[in-house]
Design a protein around this motif. Structure first.
Motif, PDB file in Angstrom:
ATOM      1  N   GLU A 127       0.931  -1.315  -0.035  1.00 57.81           N
ATOM      2  CA  GLU A 127       0.071   0.056   0.035  1.00 57.81           C
ATOM      3  C   GLU A 127       0.957   1.190  -0.063  1.00 57.81           C
ATOM      4  O   GLU A 127       0.655   2.191  -0.622  1.00 57.81           O
TER       5      GLU A 127
ATOM      6  N   THR B 108       1.080   4.040  -2.750  1.00 57.65           N
ATOM      7  CA  THR B 108       0.617   5.387  -2.415  1.00 57.65           C
ATOM      8  C   THR B 108       1.845   6.302  -2.966  1.00 57.65           C
ATOM      9  O   THR B 108       1.540   7.315  -3.565  1.00 57.65           O
TER      10      THR B 108
ATOM     11  N   THR C   4      -5.011   9.112  -3.831  1.00 61.75           N
ATOM     12  CA  THR C   4      -3.353   9.211  -3.180  1.00 61.75           C
ATOM     13  C   THR C   4      -3.560   9.416  -1.737  1.00 61.75           C
ATOM     14  O   THR C   4      -2.783   8.842  -1.029  1.00 61.75           O
TER      15      THR C   4
ATOM     16  N   ARG D  26     -10.127   4.839  -1.030  1.00 61.41           N
ATOM     17  CA  ARG D  26      -9.220   4.064  -1.952  1.00 61.41           C
ATOM     18  C   ARG D  26     -10.189   3.360  -3.097  1.00 61.41           C
ATOM     19  O   ARG D  26      -9.540   3.186  -4.119  1.00 61.41           O
TER      20      ARG D  26
END
Lengths: 276, 276, 276, 276
Positions: free
Chosen positions: B57, B61, B94, B119
């Motif tokens: 993740e 990101t 983001t 998300r």
């Protein structure tokens, strides 16, 4: 005509009487074989008629083995057949019993159930009997790219709808994870609606209502695509052929060929002259 | 060509090789990121691979952060991008992890689940890859006003059907309030039919029968709207006009006017001459 | 202009500013009144806000009373309005509270719940805001006779399917009577599928399978009817008007009016002459 | 005119007043008889009104007996009627009560329930009242071959889908055999979705998702077929041909040819002259 050519005529063509008899016989055996697979899966029938089913399965397997061998032998380029769709289907329809013998001797009896899956491939042998070139198939094939774009959108909508329901309803109401939420969203958007999972909270029911109304409008899209394509297909059929370039795809009201500019009524004009 | 222009070409256009590679890479990362979100929601997977998921993740990101910054820098008018649909989607795709850091430090761990919602907006990043201007989208957009009138009628019907069922069946059979009745009516009219609530009394079943037959006739309407619009769209495509006789109703493949036999490409031919 | 004429202009027409304001205000009050009816049916909300709801209901009722009286007074022939669809709807939207007062004094409190049904008629007041003459409505109205014949056939099929399932499955599997069987058949044919009743025996499941496939082919019919009617409606729109007889319903390719035989291109010819 | 001819006119034709009265009376008796069959199947009603129902059933049976005898007597070739669809339906509508007497005397009371099935055939007597030659029926009949090919494909898909689900989910999740799996697949593909059986494992749910999306695209096909056929039917109606230029594509209301402006009714005018 060699015996190979004769065999080829019987099993690959349906023009001669022998060919037609072979086709009908094959059709009956495939259907019988499928009925056998189905009945074999019903436990109490399977236990009662075990010996009969094994015997019949062996007879069918031997028949398919002979058919497969003859098909390979009688064709000029065996490779073309073996690696064609029907070649693979015929092969997979034949081997399960042989493979199960090997497995049985090696003791891996558990996999026998999975082997049943392979026997189901015999259903594809039936595809030979459907006219593959029908206008329905043509319209469907032309609709595929549009339907794919559409399914892509449905998947995106399901993804969002599923996540929202997962957050709103939560695991306590059956939406245990996002995949479950997406599964529910697709069950709902396609209007199947099993009811194994369903919204319980008022907010969840409200969101579900919007998703359903959305699905209601959305179900119209693939129908619209296929129908528009089929209507087109229909219009395309009733058409005049240009005597100059052979183009056939003219409008009903066309006076001149849109491909070469030649008059479409020459023959009619000639006919009128001849009649004079 | 400055480095900003080079970056612009790579991330905004798909003409150059670098641009295509970027597009494919971005597509894979978005899908991977969505798979991550989905798997993270399945409890037993989430617990087992917790560290891996957190690491991935963070990588995703950071990638999206760099992408977002480059998109803002490389465009001439950053405002146009930032406040566009894709700009907002990119931003929302983001920030969740950054925001969760702030929340975590302030102790509000409960809201972390809601952050997962943000998300999911990454799915909209995929919309970039669908041809937005396809004829399906055009037909849909043109059908919207008619479909809205239609949905309006469906909502009115649901309102009455829901109230009637609430009175006939009552709370003892699951119709606990008018909103629940309306929810049931929409579940039924859209033919989803979860079965969580269903009529039990003979009168309720009789009324439900009429509602279903109504829904049966009514489901035809959005389909009809979209199909009629799509058939129209199909016909409309042929937009060439004959410069000789003014006939406009030509097929896509037409080279000559079907009305007067004149070439349809005269103007194009002229344009080619003029360019010489 | 008398005050009656002024009132008439405000409440019956939407041309003046006052008329538009009245229309919007009425729309908001109707929707508010419906929200009130809905919320009132949710027990825990109804108990908590009882006094507020009663007050609001009185305000709305008084507003509707004034509206109704003004509508009757300001029109030339009150009978035409009173016995029209909207007149009856307006009347039924106004009286429930007054009637409930009478009932309450006579002690018949049980009937109060049924009176709520009358308040729901207010939803029909919203119909005023839908363009009744839209092309969707036209296509639907033209499809009605065909759809009725179709529904007649569906009812006959349901009757037979329901009886067969009643005999095959019997009361022990939920098919307690022929009406229940018919209810199940319609739930199945319309693809709603609640699942409250479903076949259990293998024979019942086999017959259900055939009924579903039948329903699958049959659902295409109303869609086909409406779509064909809508496509027709669409084609009818884009047409030239004959300058001689005013007929407007010509084909796209028509050169002469099919009604009077006059050339359809006169005006174009004139325009060409004028340009010379 | 003999009495036989008079009877023939009354029961076979609806031109005379007596014929119309007979038709309406027959319609009411058939519907009444069906309502009786339905109510008789509801246990508590059947027990309460047993004597009334038996009496009414005898009256209806005697009426149908007389009708049947008169139909046989009054027609010239009784065989044509007796072995026609309506002849068989009329016969089966009449005999159940007589047969039940024989069975009752022989003690086989158990079969009485099955005899109810025969009484349901009376519903087919209603088919007489539907215009069999309507354009809907024509379009449907023309769609049948295409819909059959389509159903063939659906059955093949169901077969594979059912087997795969049987293997993936297994008997422990309700998929007790391949026939059950096929039953589930058809319930799902037709979007009925009872929910009596539904996937439980994640893999099963994933496969079900694909099957539903497939069904979503597939439901468009019969709709497309029927709609295309109906649109065609609509266009085909305009069958007048211009005697001057041969143009055939006229509107129903056309009086003059849209291609050459000539009157379309010349021949009719001639015919009228010739008749003078």
């Amino acid at each position: 005509m060699t015996w190979k050519e004769k065999v080829h005529e019987v099993i690959y063509e349906a023009d001669t009487k022998a060919g037609k008899v072979f086709d009908v016989a094959l059709f009956i055996i495939i259907v019988a074989s499928l009925v056998l697979v189905i009945l074999d899966s019903v436990e109490h029938i399977s236990l009662e008629y075990h010996t009969l089913f094994v015997t019949l399965e062996w007879i069918i397997t031997i028949f398919f083995t002979i058919e497969y061998i003859l098909r390979v032998i009688s064709i000029k380029k065996p490779k073309n057949y073996i690696f064609s769709f029907y070649g693979i289907v015929d092969f997979l329809s034949t081997i399960p019993l042989y493979v199960s013998l090997i497995f049985a001797s090696s003791g891996a009896l558990l996999s026998l159930r999975a082997l049943r899956l392979l026997r189901v491939f015999r259903v594809f042998k039936l595809v030979r009997y459907t006219g593959a070139g029908s206008s329905v198939a043509v319209a469907l094939r032309k609709s595929i790219p549009k339907i794919l774009i559409f399914l892509y959108s449905v998947v995106i909508i399901s993804f969002i709808a599923g996540t929202v329901m997962y957050i709103v309803e939560g695991p306590e109401n059956g939406y245990t994870s996002i995949p479950t939420g997406i599964y529910w969203a697709i069950v709902t958007l396609t209007t199947v609606g099993f009811g194994d999972i369903h919204p319980v909270t008022p907010l969840g029911q409200f969101i579900a209502t919007i998703i359903m109304l959305l699905g209601y409008g959305v179900i119209a899209v693939p129908t619209g695509i296929v129908t528009a394509e089929m209507t087109k297909e229909n219009t395309r059929k009733n058409t005049q052929v240009c005597s100059n370039c052979g183009e056939a795809d003219h409008r009903d009201s066309a006076e001149f060929c849109h491909n070469c500019g030649d008059s479409l009524h020459k023959e009619q004009e000639k006919e009128i002259k001849n009649e004079d």
